[in-house]
Design a protein around this motif. Structure first.
Motif, PDB file in Angstrom:
ATOM      1  N   TRP A 130      -6.063   3.569  -7.237  1.00 15.15           N
ATOM      2  CA  TRP A 130      -7.155   3.191  -6.333  1.00 15.15           C
ATOM      3  C   TRP A 130      -7.773   1.854  -6.722  1.00 15.15           C
ATOM      4  N   THR A 131      -8.107   1.721  -8.005  1.00 16.13           N
ATOM      5  CA  THR A 131      -8.803   0.501  -8.421  1.00 16.13           C
ATOM      6  C   THR A 131      -7.892  -0.728  -8.351  1.00 16.13           C
TER       7      THR A 131
ATOM      8  N   HIS B 290     -11.960  14.250   4.616  1.00 18.55           N
ATOM      9  CA  HIS B 290     -12.188  14.377   3.164  1.00 18.55           C
ATOM     10  C   HIS B 290     -13.577  14.934   2.865  1.00 18.55           C
ATOM     11  N   LEU B 291     -14.047  15.751   3.778  1.00 22.78           N
ATOM     12  CA  LEU B 291     -15.405  16.293   3.628  1.00 22.78           C
ATOM     13  C   LEU B 291     -15.514  17.163   2.379  1.00 22.78           C
ATOM     14  N   SER B 292     -14.502  17.986   2.145  1.00 24.66           N
ATOM     15  CA  SER B 292     -14.563  18.916   1.001  1.00 24.66           C
ATOM     16  C   SER B 292     -14.801  18.184  -0.317  1.00 24.66           C
ATOM     17  N   PRO B 293     -13.915  17.196  -0.679  1.00 28.03           N
ATOM     18  CA  PRO B 293     -14.187  16.513  -1.957  1.00 28.03           C
ATOM     19  C   PRO B 293     -15.525  15.774  -1.933  1.00 28.03           C
ATOM     20  N   LEU B 294     -15.896  15.221  -0.772  1.00 25.94           N
ATOM     21  CA  LEU B 294     -17.129  14.438  -0.723  1.00 25.94           C
ATOM     22  C   LEU B 294     -18.350  15.294  -1.006  1.00 25.94           C
ATOM     23  N   LEU B 295     -18.268  16.556  -0.649  1.00 25.42           N
ATOM     24  CA  LEU B 295     -19.411  17.446  -0.851  1.00 25.42           C
ATOM     25  C   LEU B 295     -19.746  17.606  -2.332  1.00 25.42           C
ATOM     26  N   SER B 296     -18.755  17.387  -3.172  1.00 28.81           N
ATOM     27  CA  SER B 296     -19.000  17.572  -4.607  1.00 28.81           C
ATOM     28  C   SER B 296     -19.797  16.428  -5.210  1.00 28.81           C
TER      29      SER B 296
ATOM     30  N   HIS C 115       0.825  -1.197   0.000  1.00 25.47           N
ATOM     31  CA  HIS C 115       0.000   0.000   0.000  1.00 25.47           C
ATOM     32  C   HIS C 115       0.864   1.254   0.000  1.00 25.47           C
ATOM     33  N   THR C 116       1.863   1.226   0.832  1.00 23.47           N
ATOM     34  CA  THR C 116       2.706   2.419   0.944  1.00 23.47           C
ATOM     35  C   THR C 116       3.606   2.588  -0.276  1.00 23.47           C
ATOM     36  N   ARG C 117       4.010   1.467  -0.857  1.00 23.15           N
ATOM     37  CA  ARG C 117       4.950   1.563  -1.993  1.00 23.15           C
ATOM     38  C   ARG C 117       4.238   1.644  -3.336  1.00 23.15           C
ATOM     39  N   ALA C 118       2.925   1.478  -3.322  1.00 21.85           N
ATOM     40  CA  ALA C 118       2.198   1.372  -4.594  1.00 21.85           C
ATOM     41  C   ALA C 118       2.432   2.562  -5.498  1.00 21.85           C
ATOM     42  N   ALA C 119       2.324   3.751  -4.931  1.00 20.79           N
ATOM     43  CA  ALA C 119       2.432   4.947  -5.771  1.00 20.79           C
ATOM     44  C   ALA C 119       3.788   5.021  -6.445  1.00 20.79           C
ATOM     45  N   SER C 120       4.846   4.785  -5.670  1.00 22.82           N
ATOM     46  CA  SER C 120       6.196   4.886  -6.263  1.00 22.82           C
ATOM     47  C   SER C 120       6.423   3.774  -7.286  1.00 22.82           C
ATOM     48  N   ILE C 121       5.889   2.549  -6.984  1.00 16.79           N
ATOM     49  CA  ILE C 121       6.062   1.439  -7.931  1.00 16.79           C
ATOM     50  C   ILE C 121       5.382   1.772  -9.256  1.00 16.79           C
ATOM     51  N   TYR C 122       4.127   2.246  -9.184  1.00 15.49           N
ATOM     52  CA  TYR C 122       3.390   2.519 -10.408  1.00 15.49           C
ATOM     53  C   TYR C 122       4.023   3.653 -11.200  1.00 15.49           C
ATOM     54  N   SER C 123       4.520   4.667 -10.489  1.00 17.15           N
ATOM     55  CA  SER C 123       5.121   5.774 -11.229  1.00 17.15           C
ATOM     56  C   SER C 123       6.406   5.315 -11.923  1.00 17.15           C
ATOM     57  N   SER C 124       7.149   4.420 -11.271  1.00 20.88           N
ATOM     58  CA  SER C 124       8.383   3.927 -11.924  1.00 20.88           C
ATOM     59  C   SER C 124       8.024   3.093 -13.162  1.00 20.88           C
TER      60      SER C 124
ATOM     61  N   VAL D 110      -2.591   7.948   4.913  1.00 19.89           N
ATOM     62  CA  VAL D 110      -1.264   8.113   4.314  1.00 19.89           C
ATOM     63  C   VAL D 110      -1.311   9.254   3.297  1.00 19.89           C
ATOM     64  N   HIS D 111      -0.193   9.860   3.106  1.00 19.30           N
ATOM     65  CA  HIS D 111      -0.136  11.077   2.289  1.00 19.30           C
ATOM     66  C   HIS D 111      -0.584  10.813   0.853  1.00 19.30           C
ATOM     67  N   ASP D 112      -0.171   9.669   0.297  1.00 21.44           N
ATOM     68  CA  ASP D 112      -0.461   9.380  -1.121  1.00 21.44           C
ATOM     69  C   ASP D 112      -1.951   9.383  -1.414  1.00 21.44           C
ATOM     70  N   LEU D 113      -2.756   9.039  -0.434  1.00 25.26           N
ATOM     71  CA  LEU D 113      -4.197   8.930  -0.673  1.00 25.26           C
ATOM     72  C   LEU D 113      -4.873  10.300  -0.798  1.00 25.26           C
ATOM     73  N   GLN D 114      -4.143  11.324  -0.428  1.00 24.70           N
ATOM     74  CA  GLN D 114      -4.756  12.662  -0.469  1.00 24.70           C
ATOM     75  C   GLN D 114      -5.059  13.071  -1.913  1.00 24.70           C
ATOM     76  N   THR D 115      -4.426  12.386  -2.840  1.00 23.06           N
ATOM     77  CA  THR D 115      -4.643  12.760  -4.255  1.00 23.06           C
ATOM     78  C   THR D 115      -5.953  12.231  -4.790  1.00 23.06           C
ATOM     79  N   LEU D 116      -6.616  11.367  -4.051  1.00 23.58           N
ATOM     80  CA  LEU D 116      -7.859  10.768  -4.545  1.00 23.58           C
ATOM     81  C   LEU D 116      -8.953  11.808  -4.670  1.00 23.58           C
ATOM     82  N   ASP D 117      -9.817  11.611  -5.660  1.00 27.06           N
ATOM     83  CA  ASP D 117     -10.924  12.556  -5.821  1.00 27.06           C
ATOM     84  C   ASP D 117     -12.157  12.040  -5.086  1.00 27.06           C
ATOM     85  N   ALA D 118     -13.248  12.764  -5.220  1.00 27.72           N
ATOM     86  CA  ALA D 118     -14.458  12.483  -4.437  1.00 27.72           C
ATOM     87  C   ALA D 118     -15.008  11.096  -4.735  1.00 27.72           C
ATOM     88  N   VAL D 119     -15.008  10.732  -6.037  1.00 32.46           N
ATOM     89  CA  VAL D 119     -15.593   9.433  -6.402  1.00 32.46           C
ATOM     90  C   VAL D 119     -14.839   8.307  -5.702  1.00 32.46           C
ATOM     91  N   GLU D 120     -13.504   8.409  -5.685  1.00 32.35           N
ATOM     92  CA  GLU D 120     -12.713   7.356  -5.059  1.00 32.35           C
ATOM     93  C   GLU D 120     -12.943   7.301  -3.563  1.00 32.35           C
TER      94      GLU D 120
END
Length: 1792
Positions: A1502-1503, A1594-1600, A1470-1479, A1538-1548
């Motif tokens: 996410w998916t 994550h209230l702000s994105p959820l409101l959308s 989970h923690t390494r996923a973002a760096s693995i995928y970007s590489s 975790v910090h990486d999850l902050q990039t998720l949008d409302a749908v996720e």
């Protein structure tokens, strides 16, 4: 200084003179007057002469010889004096006092020969006389054998020989003297015949003389007339009987028979006049010289050597007599051979083996030349020797015949007779005939001598004796097969010895085959003899005698020579081909040797190619120079004689190919069949041959006539009837025209004609036959008679005369006709005139002396003569051409014919013999046969040989219990075993069916525990030492048996039984040791390790033999099959370089063993382990790795309960495979296979349904289902069975799979694999990629579980599998785009399996236990009976079951560790996923195709990654074990924040609530851990806190989100549930606090406010409090006291509007890839347990909120959100439900 030789002569003079004087005084008592006595007078003259010279060579040899010769000739001298004179003469010869180069030497030698052969003396007593005769022999021997003997003339040599023969055959003489004469003759014959080369050389060297001078009559040199008294008979005159009674050498002798023959030796020797000798000289020399001239004359075209005939060439007296002075006359100056080269050949004297040097000289005196002896005397001697061997001549005694054979043997050994036609003619006719007749006599010594002579003939001259050879071999066959009791056993032995000796001649057998077996009208000699020898090698009585061994030896001789040729070919192919003659010799060779090589080179250059006959001159380069010179001369003759060898008409070339020979042999069979039919009914025979295409149809008369003439096997009677038939008149004309009558007298022509058929008895028929004959004869001979009728009458008269003279019936009644009567009968017949009377007389004599034989009517000597004449006649035609071939030319054909009989004979002899030498000989024979069959690639021969040998090893016939003892004590069996293995090691390439026998032998060795330890120990993954033995240990009693029972059994055993249990005897132990040692020497393991060098075909046969061993009721049991399987696997690993060629076979076998198994057993376990071992070894090979990985799917096709029993082996094996080969696995398909396997064996889930083979479907034949077929199932599984569908898939209109297309998902046909059952393939094929497959519905994603059907699992397997997963995840290199999602899914599966400490496994642990020790126990020794020995496979050896007993205490701990390990893995990923995928995205930037590109955006992450991992961690939060639960919650909290999850949008984030948090909260409502109430409270509290934290963060994105209201209401529902879930106050306190926090934050954010609304608050505000009031009625007042709040029970008009707007189903509008939801969602039944997921096809699809609920100006979302109905039901407010709101906790959705 005076010459010493003069003193020698003077000394001899004194000796002889004193003896004469002494004798005279004794007789007359008065001194002898030297002047008056002629003998003394000549001696005194000689003395004076000698006193006046310094050198003896100053006088002619005749001068000092004459006085001594006169003493020898004198009839007045006594024996002793004559003896002294002879001694002196012998000394002169021995000391070389006569100079051979002296011009008068020839005359002196001639005088000496004449004097000694006509010696006279007065006899005294027999003993003294014999001394003189002995001295005569001595002088004659010395004379002929010393160099000066070369001057002897033909006549002298004949006289010398005759003198010796007389002494030899004179019975009155003593044995010693006769034997001495015999030895002298042997030496003389050897000398004469060995000098035949020398005469040939002279012939080549002589000048070209005119015909007139060649045949000039040669006069004999007159002899000096001193004191010679000649007797009328040619010897000395008879002295008075009182004195000369015994000493006349020329009296009546056994030679009287020869005196009448004009050119016989006797007459030529004894005739007193010149005419007798002239007769000899003329009668023989002309013939022989012509003969010699013809035999060696060549065309004098450029490029050929000129061979010039030698005869009495006139040489001027001035010319020196030395060899060098004879000019070399070359008729063609452009000869290839230069002068210098020819000189090297010509300028040499001939030195015979005894050292006698021949320097040819011719002396001319008084106008008459003395010709040195040559061929004429040799031919005469040869003819005489042959006449001595005639057994039908009554004069020939046994001793004479034996003597003749002995001397003929010497002659044949010394000379090569073939080039001389006159000698060859004698060989072909009389010699062969006499030798064959001698084979019928019952005297062994004569038979032996005859066989020896025959061998020499056929060794050197078989090229001229084709039909004689056939007759000889048939005679030998008759002797060998004779049933006659009188036939001595030794005679059979001798005949077999003769065959063996002939068989050993290089090329003999080959030539026999090509000249006889491949000749239409000869016997199949080679084939018949091979059959005879084979039959004769089998003893009828069972006891081996010499004859049997000799027969075997003859058969082996063919094998030996063939094997030697094969070896030579092998060596030649490796050695350098073209080495010049110089390089063969060492550098230090002397000049002479180099000269020899020059000569050899010269000959080879001249010939261009050396024929096989020529080749025997060069058996060794190291021959001495003299021999070499002689043989070169002879070779030059051969090359000159024939420019190219004659080829038989039936062959297309001199070296026909095998196919041509085969065609000839087939045609020969048809001809023989046709001949047999003709002999019964001519018409039928002709018709048969026409049908077979051998005679043309319609009948060609000329062709049929030719066939009738040339086929000797036809019945003469049938020929006569067929040609005389009126229907075949034209055939008769053609038949008569096949004869050559030209130049033949009518009786000679008639004889030829009548010997071709039998004259029928009817007069008209005879008339027709004779009429046609006479017409033809008359025509070709120029009509010699007046009319044709005259010829006809004469022919008839000849037939009548023949009958009159030779028919016994006629002779009894009448006196035979006289010549006068014959003439009288023919008076006036020739056109009213008489025939020539001389001709009639000749005809009469010819018929009287030699009957015209009517074939098939005679017997005895007449028939024998006829058969012989036919043989000679055939030999003279083109039929008699004998083809010489190089050794080894047709070994292939010969071996094809001999291998069967030879191997049969070898087997029999090997079986019956006890003698070590014979056994070794048989084994050597086997090995040679093997080598030949390997060389020619005869697999059938080699298989046959191996099968024969395997029988002798006793390995297959003995039971396993007795085998060590029997085999160890049987030396012969051990030798056979060593041979079998040796041959298999050496020539395994051509082994085919034989592998089966060898493998059966190996199995027996395995059963008997005789194999080396290394062969029965195999790799194993589970055993600590990595090895497992295929043989079970012996255990005296079952483990389950109690000690008491064992003791009772021991007590009840009788003494005998006890003693039997003590152990094997010393002898047995020694035998077993011997057996073990023998098998060690056999090195059976080498068959496996060396299999990499086998040809592919042989390798496939070997594997086929191993695969054929499958457990059955009778032959093989499970252990046998396991042993063969292990050998098969080792062979595959040895052959990994070419494994692709055999992979399908191995895979099918493993498939059969694994997939078809209905219950687990040792064999299945070994098959599974073997498959994984192969994979581990072969994955490094690029070409095969994908197929190997696909083959691992076989394990998924196994029946689940069988797979479960071997799960631990698979788990350990897969761990090993991943550790060693993870980097070699690249394809998604392959990773799918591996992860599926890991899940099945570790977590106990059922294999994917598409892999399961249903027994009901007859189409699916698992044995032939190829790996590529299996691969076709993966698409649906990879994309859909991974346990979740990404939201992006759900939310996109077109549901295209984003997985890359499978590498192996190619057209099956193009992959080269066999497709069986195409229909099955099509069913399982993935539909077109544009549409989602309907076979696999969507897996519910709104559950934390994957919805997999979990079975029981083995704890150790699970731990090992988790270890494997850990290995992959921990090493970043092994986590790839191809396996990431699969890895995540697998981790989730293990999370489920390890939940609550693997509770499923523990529930029914009792049912799953079995003792692992028992499986290693060996059964009691098998009974001999096959059936009882082979019990059912399942009961014999249960597979190792892995009991969890020993782990019971440690289970919680191990599962605890596993769960924490899995948590850690999920967190790591989970923690390494973002760096693995970007590489990955970085690496794949260059890929243009979007389908293959990897995106590193948040949606993908996410998916593919975060969502499934969070679901997995969440599921562990539901674990019954508190520590695991708490740890999981901690990890979940950490992961969500975790910090990486902050990039998720409302749908996720909405998805996070729906897929992770809500299902978790739902599950925690269950009574997961009843024992740990407090712990559960804490967990629930932490879960609620986490929910509110995530919501607020994550209230702000959820409101959308358009569905924000639904989300918020769901949260409120959970708060409601949790308020009532616990039994303590913990939740009651915590929930309101969390709720307050959320409400305050939302309020602050203005979510509840709406400017449009009447009250200032939005609809959401109303709905919120409506829901909260259900469980916390006072909260609103507590939080918002200052706010005016409308009443909750506002009325029916408020609720429907908002709720229906929010929840009305819109199935019909949603473009969804999943099946439509039901129209009445509220009535859907709630599932019994959240653990069992609801049907995936019925999620509710909620309409987006109406516009008045939108917050912050965000546009409405067009896509629906899918909610799990279970969640909706569990959390929906009261108005949604048709039933009244529940009032107690029992209605909450908990699982009891």
């Amino acid at each position: 200084m005076v010459d010493k030789n003069i003193y020698i002569v003077q000394g001899e003079i004194i000796t002889v003179v004193s003896a004469i004087k002494r004798n005279s005084r004794w007789n007359t008592h008065t001194p002898l007057d030297e002047e008056q006595d002629p003998l003394l007078s000549s001696f005194s003259h000689l003395k004076e002469t000698l006193n006046n010279i310094k050198e003896l060579s100053d006088v002619e040899p005749n001068v000092f010889l004459r006085p001594f010769l006169e003493v020898v000739r004198s009839e007045d001298t006594t024996g002793p004096i004559t003896g002294l004179a002879l001694t002196s003469v012998n000394k002169f010869l021995s000391y070389g006092l006569i100079d051979a180069n002296h011009e008068a030497a020839a005359e002196a030698i001639e005088n000496m020969a004449d004097a000694v052969t006509h010696a006279r003396f007065v006899g005294t007593d027999p003993a003294s006389d014999e001394v003189v005769l002995m001295k005569i022999l001595q002088v004659l021997r010395t004379l002929l054998l010393t160099p000066v003997g070369a001057h002897l003339t033909n006549e002298s040599v004949c006289e010398i020989m005759q003198s010796c023969f007389r002494i030899c055959f004179e019975v009155r003489l003593s044995e010693l003297l006769r034997k001495s004469a015999e030895h002298t003759l042997v030496d003389m014959v050897q000398l004469l015949f060995s000098s035949v080369f020398y005469w040939f050389q002279l012939k080549m060297r002589a000048g070209g003389m005119s015909e007139s001078s060649k045949w000039k009559k040669q006069k004999r040199l007159p002899r000096p007339p001193h004191h010679m008294v000649r007797s009328a008979s040619g010897g000395l005159e008879q002295a008075p009987p009182t004195t000369l009674s015994n000493n006349n050498l020329t009296g009546e002798t056994p030679f009287s028979k020869d005196l009448s023959v004009p050119d016989s030796m006797a007459s030529s020797m004894s005739s007193p006049t010149d005419s007798g000798l002239d007769t000899c000289s003329k009668a023989t020399s002309r013939e022989d010289l012509t003969d010699l001239d013809q035999s060696s004359s060549v065309a004098t075209t450029p490029g050929t050597l000129c061979c010039l005939s030698f005869c009495g060439r006139q040489v001027d007296r001035a010319q020196s007599a030395s060899v060098e002075s004879i000019p070399e006359v070359l008729e063609d100056r452009d000869s290839v051979t230069e002068q210098s080269d020819s000189a090297s050949i010509h300028d040499m004297d001939y030195v015979n083996p005894r050292g006698v040097r021949f320097t040819p000289q011719q002396t001319q005196r008084d106008g008459a030349a003395l010709i040195p002896y040559g061929l004429p005397c040799l031919r005469e001697l040869f003819r005489f020797l042959i006449s001595l061997t005639n057994p039908h001549d009554r004069h020939n005694t046994d001793a004479m015949m034996h003597m003749g054979l002995q001397l003929l043997t010497v002659a044949l050994e010394a000379a090569h007779i073939a080039p001389y036609q006159s000698l060859l003619g004698l060989v072909k006719d009389e010699l062969c005939r006499h030798l064959f007749q001698l084979l019928n006599v019952d005297r062994m010594n004569l038979c032996t001598a005859s066989i020896r002579a025959c061998f020499l003939l056929f060794e050197s001259m078989r090229g001229h004796l084709k039909f004689q050879l056939e007759m000889y071999l048939k005679r030998l066959m008759d002797i060998i097969t004779s049933e006659n009791m009188k036939m001595p056993y030794e005679m059979k032995e001798m005949a077999l010895e003769a065959l063996v000796q002939l068989w050993r001649i290089p090329s003999f057998v080959t030539e026999l085959y090509i000249n006889h077996d491949c000749d239409f009208y000869c016997s199949n000699l080679f084939e018949d003899l091979t059959k005879l020898l084979s039959k004769n090698a089998f003893p009828v009585s069972g006891q081996l005698y010499t004859t049997h061994l000799l027969s075997l030896e003859a058969l082996l001789t063919v094998i030996d020579s063939t094997e030697a040729h094969c070896q030579a070919k092998v060596l030649n192919s490796t050695a350098q081909q073209d080495q010049s003659a110089e390089t063969v010799l060492a550098e230090g060779e002397d000049k002479t040797r180099r000269r020899q090589n020059h000569l050899v080179g010269l000959v080879l250059l001249t010939s261009g190619q050396v024929s096989s006959r020529t080749g025997l001159a060069f058996r060794s380069i190291a021959m001495n120079e003299i021999e070499l010179k002689v043989k070169i001369v002879f070779i030059l003759f051969l090359l000159a004689e024939k420019k190219e060898p004659t080829k038989p008409q039936r062959f297309s070339s001199c070296l026909p190919d095998s196919q041509e020979l085969l065609d000839i042999r087939n045609k020969k069979k048809l001809l023989n069949s046709g001949t047999e039919q003709f002999n019964q009914k001519p018409k039928k025979g002709i018709q048969f041959l026409q049908e077979k295409g051998l005679l043309s149809s319609p009948m060609d008369n000329n062709e049929v006539a030719q066939w009738l003439r040339e086929n000797p096997r036809l019945d003469k009677k049938q020929i006569g009837e067929f040609i005389s038939d009126r229907k075949h008149m034209e055939l008769l004309d053609s038949f008569v025209n096949t004869f050559t009558f030209q130049g033949l007298r009518i009786d000679e022509a008639l004889r030829l004609y009548l010997e071709a058929f039998r004259l029928p008895g009817e007069a008209p028929v005879i008339h027709r036959l004779l009429e046609t004959f006479t017409d033809t004869w008359h025509k070709v001979n120029g009509s010699p008679f007046m009319t044709n009728d005259a010829g006809f009458a004469l022919a008839y008269a000849v037939i009548m005369l023949n009958t009159d003279q030779h028919n016994n019936n006629v002779r009894k009644q009448n006196i035979p006709m006289t010549v006068e009567q014959f003439k009288k009968n023919l008076k006036g017949v020739n056109g009213n005139t008489d025939f020539d009377q001389d001709m009639l007389e000749d005809i009469y004599n010819a018929i009287k002396n030699d009957e015209i034989v009517m074939p098939d009517e005679q017997s005895g000597l007449v028939k024998e003569n006829y058969v012989w004449s036919v043989l000679l006649h055939r030999g003279a035609t083109s039929e008699g051409v004998f083809l010489h071939v190089p050794a080894g030319s047709y070994d292939h054909d010969l071996f094809t014919m001999t291998w069967g009989p030879t191997i049969a004979a070898l087997s029999y002899v090997f079986d019956k013999s006890l003698d070590d030498a014979i056994i070794q000989k048989a084994i050597a024979g086997f090995r040679k046969c093997a080598m030949i069959s390997a060389h020619y690639g005869f697999s059938d021969v080699f298989d046959n040989l191996i099968i024969s040998l395997c029988k002798f090893t006793t390995l297959s016939s003995e039971s396993a219990e007795n085998l060590p003892t029997v085999f160890g004590s049987n030396g012969k069996a051990q030798v056979a075993a060593k041979t079998v293995f040796h041959l298999a090691h050496r020539h395994g390439d051509i082994l085919r069916e034989g592998w089966k026998n060898i493998m059966d032998s190996m199995l027996q060795l395995f059963r008997a525990e005789l194999l080396p330890k290394a062969m029965v120990e195999v790799e194993d993954f589970v055993e600590p030492n990595g090895k497992i033995s295929l043989q079970r240990e012996e255990t005296p009693s079952n483990r389950g048996e109690s000690a008491v029972l064992s003791f009772v059994n021991w007590l009840t055993l009788s003494g005998a039984e006890q003693s039997g249990l003590r152990g094997p005897s010393t002898e047995n132990q020694e035998a077993k040791q011997a057996a073990m040692l023998c098998i060690k020497q056999c090195d059976p393991e080498k068959l496996i390790t060396e299999s990499k060098f086998l040809q592919l075909e042989s390798l496939q046969e070997l594997m086929k033999a191993l695969i054929s061993v499958t457990p059955d009721e009778e032959t093989y049991d499970e252990e046998d099959a396991a042993f063969c399987l292990e050998m098969l696997l080792r062979i595959v690993m040895e052959n990994r370089d070419r494994v692709s060629c055999v992979w399908q076979t191995v895979r099918d076998h493993l498939c059969h063993l694994c997939v078809q198994a209905s219950e687990s057993c040792f064999l299945v376990e070994r098959a599974v382990v073997g498959l994984i071992r192969l994979a581990i070894r072969l994955l490094r090979r690029e070409d095969i790795s994908s197929q190997v990985l696909l083959s691992l799917r076989l394990l998924l096709m196994m029946k689940p309960h069988v797979l479960a029993r071997v799960s631990r082996e698979v788990a350990y094996g897969l761990h090993e495979l991943l550790k060693t080969n993870a980097a070699n696995i690249h394809c998604t398909d392959d990773w799918f296979t591996l992860f599926s396997l890991i899940e099945c064996i570790g977590a106990g889930i059922k294999p994917p349904a598409s892999f399961q083979v249903t027994s009901t479907s007859p189409d699916i034949d698992t044995g032939a289902q190829s790996d590529s077929e299996l691969s076709s199932h993966h698409h649906s599984e990879v994309s859909l069975d991974r346990g979740y569908t990404s939201d992006s898939e759900v939310y996109t209109e077109h549901g295209k799979s984003r997985m890359p297309r499978s590498v192996t998902d190619v057209d099956v046909a193009s992959s080269g694999w066999l497709v069986v059952g195409k229909d099955d393939l099509d069913i399982n094929k993935v539909p077109a990629s544009g549409s989602k497959p309907l076979l696999n519905p969507l897996v519910n994603q709104y559950s934390l579980t994957l919805g997999q059907d979990m079975g029981f699992h083995d704890t150790k397997s699970l731990i090992k599998c988790v270890e494997s997963l850990s290995f992959i995840v921990r090493d970043a290199a092994h986590v790839t785009p191809e396996n990431f999602e699969l890895c995540v899914k697998a981790i989730r599966v293990f999370v489920e399996a390890s939940l609550n400490g693997g509770y499923r496994t523990h529930e029914k642990k009792k049912n799953h236990k079995y003792d692992s020790q028992k499986s290693r126990v060996r059964r009691k020794p098998r009974e001999k009976e096959g059936a009882s020995r082979r019990a059912k496979a399942s009961s014999q050896r249960p597979s190792r079951s892995h009991s969890d007993d020993e782990e019971d205490e440690g289970v919680p701990a191990s599962y605890h560790t596993v769960s924490l390990q899995l948590l850690d893995l999920m967190h790591t990923l989970h923690t390494r996923a973002a760096s693995i995928y970007s590489s990955w995205a970085q690496e794949q930037r260059h890929l243009e195709v979007a389908g293959k590109k990897i995106e590193a955006d948040s949606q993908t992450l996410w998916t593919s990654c975060w969502c499934p991992l969070l679901q997995g961690i969440a599921w562990l939060c539901c674990d019954a074990r508190r520590q695991v639960r708490m740890q999981a919650l901690t990890y979940l909290q950490r992961a969500l924040l975790v910090h990486d999850l902050q990039t998720l949008d409302a749908v996720e984030w909405e998805s996070c609530f729906n897929k992770v948090l809500f299902p978790l909260l739902t599950k925690l409502l269950d009574n997961i851990s009843p024992a740990d109430v407090g712990g559960m409270e804490e967990t629930r509290m932490r879960a609620c806190t986490l929910l509110s934290k995530v919501f607020l963060q994550h209230l702000s994105p959820l409101l959308s989100l358009p569905t924000f209201a639904a989300l918020w209401l769901t949260i409120l529902d959970f708060m409601d549930k949790y308020m009532h879930a616990g039994s303590s106050d913990l939740l009651l306190e915590a929930i309101p606090e969390s709720l307050k926090n959320m409400l305050l934050v939302m309020d602050t954010a203005g979510i509840f406010h709406s400017v449009d609304s009447r009250t200032g608050y939005s609809d959401l505000w109303e709905i919120t409090w409506e829901r909260i009031n259900c469980f916390l009625p006072n909260l609103r007042e507590e939080l918002f006291k200052q706010t005016v709040i409308p009443q909750p029970g506002r009325g029916p008009h408020t609720t429907p509007a908002s709720i229906k707007a929010l929840f009305s189903p819109i199935c019909s509008q949603a473009p969804s890839p999943v099946p439509a939801a039901p129209t009445e969602p509220k009535t859907s039944s709630r599932p019994a347990s959240p653990q069992d997921p609801p049907p995936p096809s019925s999620p509710l699809i909620l309409q987006p909120l109406a516009s008045h609920l939108q917050v912050g100006g965000v546009p409405p979302m067009s896509l629906p959100i899918i909610l799990n109905p279970a969640l909706i039901e569990a959390s929906s407010p009261v108005p949604l439900l048709p039933a009244p709101r529940p009032t107690d906790l029992s209605d909450t959705p908990e699982v009891k």
